[in-house]
Scaffold this active site. Structure first.
Site, short mmCIF file in Angstrom:
data_model
loop_
_atom_site.label_atom_id
_atom_site.label_comp_id
_atom_site.label_asym_id
_atom_site.label_seq_id
_atom_site.Cartn_x
_atom_site.Cartn_y
_atom_site.Cartn_z
N CYS A 2 -2.61 -12.37 -12.06
CA CYS A 2 -1.84 -13.60 -12.16
C CYS A 2 -1.21 -13.70 -13.55
O CYS A 2 -1.57 -12.97 -14.46
CB CYS A 2 -2.74 -14.81 -11.93
SG CYS A 2 -3.61 -14.75 -10.34
N ARG A 27 3.77 -10.56 -12.18
CA ARG A 27 2.31 -10.47 -12.15
C ARG A 27 1.71 -11.16 -10.92
O ARG A 27 0.52 -11.03 -10.66
CB ARG A 27 1.71 -11.08 -13.41
CG ARG A 27 2.13 -10.39 -14.70
CD ARG A 27 1.51 -11.09 -15.89
NE ARG A 27 0.07 -10.89 -15.91
CZ ARG A 27 -0.56 -9.91 -16.56
NH1 ARG A 27 0.14 -9.04 -17.25
NH2 ARG A 27 -1.86 -9.81 -16.53
N TRP A 75 -1.30 -14.34 -7.92
CA TRP A 75 -1.53 -13.26 -6.96
C TRP A 75 -2.92 -13.51 -6.39
O TRP A 75 -3.92 -13.43 -7.10
CB TRP A 75 -1.46 -11.90 -7.65
CG TRP A 75 -1.61 -10.74 -6.71
CD1 TRP A 75 -0.65 -10.14 -5.96
CD2 TRP A 75 -2.82 -10.02 -6.43
NE1 TRP A 75 -1.17 -9.12 -5.23
CE2 TRP A 75 -2.50 -9.01 -5.48
CE3 TRP A 75 -4.14 -10.14 -6.86
CZ2 TRP A 75 -3.45 -8.13 -4.99
CZ3 TRP A 75 -5.10 -9.26 -6.36
CH2 TRP A 75 -4.75 -8.26 -5.44
N ASN A 101 -6.82 -16.08 -14.70
CA ASN A 101 -6.51 -14.75 -14.19
C ASN A 101 -7.78 -13.93 -14.25
O ASN A 101 -8.37 -13.77 -15.32
CB ASN A 101 -5.42 -14.09 -15.05
CG ASN A 101 -5.15 -12.65 -14.61
OD1 ASN A 101 -5.31 -12.31 -13.45
ND2 ASN A 101 -4.76 -11.81 -15.56
N GLY A 102 -8.20 -13.42 -13.11
CA GLY A 102 -9.43 -12.64 -13.05
C GLY A 102 -10.19 -12.95 -11.78
O GLY A 102 -9.67 -13.57 -10.86
N GLU A 495 4.49 10.39 -4.83
CA GLU A 495 5.19 9.26 -5.44
C GLU A 495 6.31 8.74 -4.55
O GLU A 495 6.52 7.53 -4.44
CB GLU A 495 5.73 9.66 -6.82
CG GLU A 495 6.51 8.58 -7.55
CD GLU A 495 5.69 7.33 -7.85
OE1 GLU A 495 6.31 6.33 -8.27
OE2 GLU A 495 4.45 7.34 -7.67
N LYS A 499 6.45 4.90 -3.11
CA LYS A 499 7.57 3.99 -3.34
C LYS A 499 8.05 3.37 -2.01
O LYS A 499 8.34 2.19 -1.95
CB LYS A 499 8.74 4.74 -4.01
CG LYS A 499 8.52 5.01 -5.47
CD LYS A 499 8.53 3.72 -6.27
CE LYS A 499 7.58 3.67 -7.42
NZ LYS A 499 6.20 3.88 -7.25
N GLU A 502 5.47 0.82 -0.81
CA GLU A 502 5.38 -0.38 -1.65
C GLU A 502 6.47 -1.39 -1.34
O GLU A 502 6.20 -2.60 -1.27
CB GLU A 502 5.47 0.02 -3.13
CG GLU A 502 4.22 0.63 -3.70
CD GLU A 502 4.40 0.97 -5.17
OE1 GLU A 502 3.53 0.60 -5.96
OE2 GLU A 502 5.41 1.63 -5.51
N HIS A 518 -2.51 21.42 8.92
CA HIS A 518 -3.93 21.13 9.03
C HIS A 518 -4.18 19.69 9.48
O HIS A 518 -5.20 19.10 9.14
CB HIS A 518 -4.64 21.42 7.71
CG HIS A 518 -4.58 22.85 7.29
ND1 HIS A 518 -5.25 23.85 7.96
CD2 HIS A 518 -3.90 23.46 6.29
CE1 HIS A 518 -5.00 25.01 7.39
NE2 HIS A 518 -4.17 24.81 6.37
N LYS A 617 2.39 -6.57 -10.57
CA LYS A 617 2.70 -5.49 -11.50
C LYS A 617 1.47 -4.99 -12.27
O LYS A 617 1.24 -3.80 -12.38
CB LYS A 617 3.76 -5.98 -12.49
CG LYS A 617 4.26 -4.92 -13.45
CD LYS A 617 5.08 -3.88 -12.71
CE LYS A 617 5.70 -2.88 -13.67
NZ LYS A 617 6.33 -1.79 -12.92
#
Length: 622
Positions: A2, A27, A75, A101-102, A495, A499, A502, A518, A617
Site C-alpha cells: 500500500c 503501490r 492493495w 502498510n504491511g 519474462e 509480461k 501481468e 516433455h 509495484k
C-alpha cells in the site's frame, strides 16, 4: 504494497495528500482515503473504493480542513475493496486515525481481546486492530501518573506499547484527536520516509511524493518511531531510546513521473530503455584497465577475486534477470552461479561455501522476500550486495555494497526498463569479475564495446513497434500462449510470458524450447500461439526443429529472430526481426518486442496496462 502519505505544517493537508497518493498509486489502487485533524479538534475521514480520482471527485468542493493529515492507497491483504476496509481506520471513539502498510499476523488474537473490551470493529482488515490497540493504550496512559520527559512522552509510551504487541510488518502514519499539530510515524519491515520542509514536513512510503516539496529526507529504520511536527522531528528507537536522525538528499531519480505524451507509463518506459541503459552504464567503465568500476562496494578486489560462488536471489521479473545473469557470469566470467527465488531462500538452509557472495536483485529495494533472504544470509556471515533502482531503499542500506540502476522512476506495475537495466548491471559484473580472474585486456575491451552498442541496438528493436501491433491484433483473442527459448533466451521466454500474464490476464507459460516435448506440447492447438526466441546461435538448428514440431501439430508460431533470417520466415506464421547481437547479450534486444506484444494485446483487450488487477509495484508483504 500500500501507499502511505502524511502532512503536518501550516497549510491545508488535503492538497499534498491527494497529490502524494497519485504518485504512490502504483503501490495499490483498489481503494483510497485521507484523514485530517480539523480546527474544532475532530478527526475527519473520507475514503472510497477505486482510484485516487474517485477520492478527489468525492472531495471536490468540500476538501477536508486541517493542517495535519494522513492518506492511504490500498492493495488489499485482508478484506475486499470496500469503503469499510479502506484506510485510514479510526480507533476508539475517533481518538486516532491510522494508515498501515504491511500485515499483522496476530491480528485475530488481538481483535478477539479488544472485542471483549468493548471495541467495535467495522472492517475485515488486520489494520483496524492497530487503531483500537493504540486507543486502548492511550486510555491506560491517561490514567498513569505524569513522568519527566518531552511533551510527547505519554503519547510515545502508549504507541510503543501498542506496537510491541504486533507480530508482522508495518509502516504506520497516525494522527490524534487530542494531540494537535503532530503526526506519528513508525516502521517495521515496510518502508517509510520523512521529508523535511520549511515549516512543514511530509511522510511517504517512498521518495516519489516528496519531489517538488523538499529535497531533504530522513529514512526510518526498523523499530524506529518518529513524532513529526511542522518545526521539529523526534526519532526514537525501541531499544536505544531517542536517537539522532540523519538527513539525506532526495535521490536524483525521484523526479519526472509524467506521461510525456505517451498513453501509458508502461509504453513510455519501454521506449525509455535506450536511455536507462546508458544511465546504468554511465561512469562505470574504466578504459585504462578494460574493466567496470563500482563506487559503492564495501568489498576489496582481493575479496571479490576469492569468491567461490555467487548466489543471485530475486522475485518475479528480477528473478528472470538473475537467470540471464547466471548464463552471462558462468559463460563469460567463469564464476559458479546459483539462482534462488528469494521467497524460498529465506526459509532454506542450503550448504554454501564460506566465500559465497549474495546479490539481491530488486527494482524497489523493498521487496519483502528479497529483504528477508538478504538478512538471513547476512546473519549466517555471508557478504551481500544489492542491485536496485531506488536510492536509500532498505535493501540498498542493509547490503554490504550496492549497484544502483539509475534507470529513473518506473511507474508501470509491470517492470520493463528496470529489467533491462538489471541485465546491464549484471553484464558490468561479468566484465568486473572476468577481469579479476581470467579475461584478457583485449577481451575486456571487446566486452566494453559490446555493452556500449546495446542501447543503440535496443533503439533498433523498438522500431518493431508497428509490426508487433499488427501481430497483436491478429492474436489478441487467444487465451493461451507458449513462450520458448534456449540458453540465455530461456529468461526472455519467462519474462515475455510474465509480461503477458501481468497486464492482459492471458495465460502464458515460458519454457526452455527443448522442454516443450516433455509435456507442454500437449497444449498446442490452432488457438494457442507459440512465441519462439530464435537468434542464430549454436542451438539455432535445435530450436528450428522445435518450431517444426509445433507446426506439425497445427500451432501458430511467432518468431523473434535475427535480421534477415529467411529460414525462420519460411516456417513461422509471423516474424519480428531484431538486431543480431553477441550470444550472451541477446536478452537485451529479444525482450523488447515481447514487452511490446504484451502491451498491445493488453490495450486491445481493454485492460488497465499501468495498474493491472490484483498487482502492485512494490511487494512489501510476504
Amino acid at each position: 504494497m500500500c501507499g502511505i502519505v502524511g502532512y503536518v505544517g501550516r497549510g491545508s493537508a488535503t492538497g499534498y495528500l491527494l497529490e502524494g497518493l497519485r504518485r504512490l498509486e502504483y503501490r495499490g489502487y483498489d481503494s483510497a482515503g485521507i484523514a485530517t485533524r480539523s480546527d474544532d479538534n475532530r478527526l475527519q475521514v473520507e475514503k472510497t473504493v477505486g482510484r485516487i480520482d474517485a477520492l478527489a471527485k468525492r472531495l471536490n468542493g468540500h476538501a477536508l480542513q486541517g493542517e495535519v493529515g494522513i492518506g492511504h492507497t490500498r492493495w488489499a491483504t485482508h478484506g475486499g475493496p470496500t469503503e469499510e476496509n479502506s484506510h485510514p481506520h479510526l480507533g476508539g471513539q475517533g481518538t486516532v486515525a491510522i494508515s498501515h502498510n504491511g500485515v499483522i499476523e496476530n491480528y485475530q488474537t488481538l481483535k478477539e481481546r479488544l472485542a471483549e473490551q468493548g471495541y467495535e470493529f467495522r472492517s475485515a482488515t488486520d489494520s483496524e486492530v492497530i487503531a483500537h490497540l493504540i486507543d486502548s493504550q492511550l486510555e491506560i496512559e491517561s490514567r498513569s501518573p505524569s513522568v519527566n520527559g518531552t511533551p510527547y512522552t505519554p503519547l510515545i509510551a502508549a504507541v510503543k506499547r501498542a506496537l510491541a504487541e504486533l507480530q508482522g510488518t508495518y509502516a504506520l502514519a497516525m494522527v490524534f484527536r487530542d494531540w494537535p499539530g503532530l503526526l506519528v510515524a513508525a516502521r517495521l519491515g515496510s518502508p517509510l520516509v520523512i521529508g523535511i520542509g520549511q515549516g512543514e514536513k511530509f511522510v511517504a512510503s517512498d521518495a516519489s511524493p516528496l519531489a517538488g516539496y523538499t529535497d531533504k529526507l530522513v529514512y526510518l529504520a526498523d523499530h524506529e518511531l518518529a513524532v513529526v511536527t511542522a518545526d521539529d522531528l523526534l526519532v526514537t528507537h525501541r531499544d536505544l531510546g531517542r536517537i539522532k536522525h540523519r538527513v539525506a538528499p532526495l535521490p536524483d531519480n525521484s523526479g519526472n513521473t509524467s506521461l510525456d505524451g505517451y498513453p501509458h507509463h508502461m509504453l513510455k518506459e519501454i521506449f525509455e530503455q535506450p536511455q536507462s541503459l546508458r544511465q546504468t552504464l554511465e561512469g562505470r567503465i574504466c578504459e585504462d584497465d578494460a574493466t567496470a568500476v563500482f563506487d559503492d562496494f564495501d568489498l576489496t578486489a582481493e575479496q571479490l577475486r576469492n569468491v567461490s560462488r555467487v548466489v543471485l536471489t530475486a522475485c518475479g521479473t528480477s528473478w528472470h534477470a538473475a537467470i540471464a545473469g547466471e548464463y552471462m557470469l558462468e559463460g563469460l566470467a567463469r564464476v559458479p552461479v546459483e539462482v534462488q527465488y528469494a521467497s524460498e531462500l529465506r526459509y532454506r538452509n542450503p550448504p554454501l561455501e564460506r566465500d559465497t557472495l549474495l546479490f539481491a536483485i530488486t527494482q524497489s529495494g523493498e521487496t519483502a522476500d528479497t529483504l528477508a533472504a538478504l538478512r538471513e544470509m547476512r546473519r549466517k556471515g555471508y557478504r551481500t550486495l544489492a542491485i536496485c533502482n531506488v536510492v536509500g531503499s532498505t535493501i540498498a542500506r542493509e547490503a554490504d555494497g550496492r549497484i544502483y540502476l539509475s534507470a529513473g522512476p518506473e511507474i508501470g506495475v509491470a517492470s520493463t526498463k528496470a529489467y533491462t537495466s538489471q541485465l546491464m548491471a549484471l553484464a558490468l559484473l561479468v566484465l568486473y569479475f572476468g577481469r579479476l580472474r581470467h579475461l584478457s585486456f583485449d577481451k575486456g575491451r571487446r566486452l566494453i564495446e559490446i555493452l556500449r552498442q546495446l542501447p543503440q541496438q535496443v533503439e533498433q528493436a523498438l522500431e518493431t513497434n508497428d509490426e508487433v501491433r499488427r501481430i497483436a491484433e491478429k492474436y489478441c483473442d487467444a487465451n493461451n500462449f507458449l513462450y520458448l527459448g534456449r540458453q540465455c533466451n530461456f529468461s526472455t521466454a519467462l519474462e515475455g510470458a510474465l509480461k503477458l500474464k501481468e497486464i492482459s490476464y492471458v495465460h502464458a507459460e515460458g519454457y526452455p524450447a527443448a522442454e516443450m516435448k516433455h509435456g507442454p506440447i500437449a497444449l498446442v492447438d490452432e488457438q494457442t500461439p507459440s512465441v519462439f526466441v530464435i537468434p542464430r546461435d549454436f542451438v539455432y538448428d535445435k530450436v528450428m526443429a522445435n518450431i517444426e514440431e509445433i507446426k506439425a501439430r497445427g500451432g501458430p508460431v511467432i518468431a523473434v529472430a535475427d535480421e534477415g533470417d529467411e529460414r525462420v520466415a519460411a516456417l513461422a506464421d509471423d516474424v519480428i526481426y531484431v538486431p543480431k547481437v553477441e550470444e550472451f547479450f541477446q536478452p537485451f534486444v529479444s525482450v523488447v518486442p515481447l514487452q511490446l506484444l504484451a502491451y498491445h494485446i493488453a490495450v486491445l483487450r481493454g485492460c488497465d496496462v499501468d495498474k493491472p488487477r490484483n498487482l502492485a509495484k512494490s511487494v512489501t508483504v510476504e
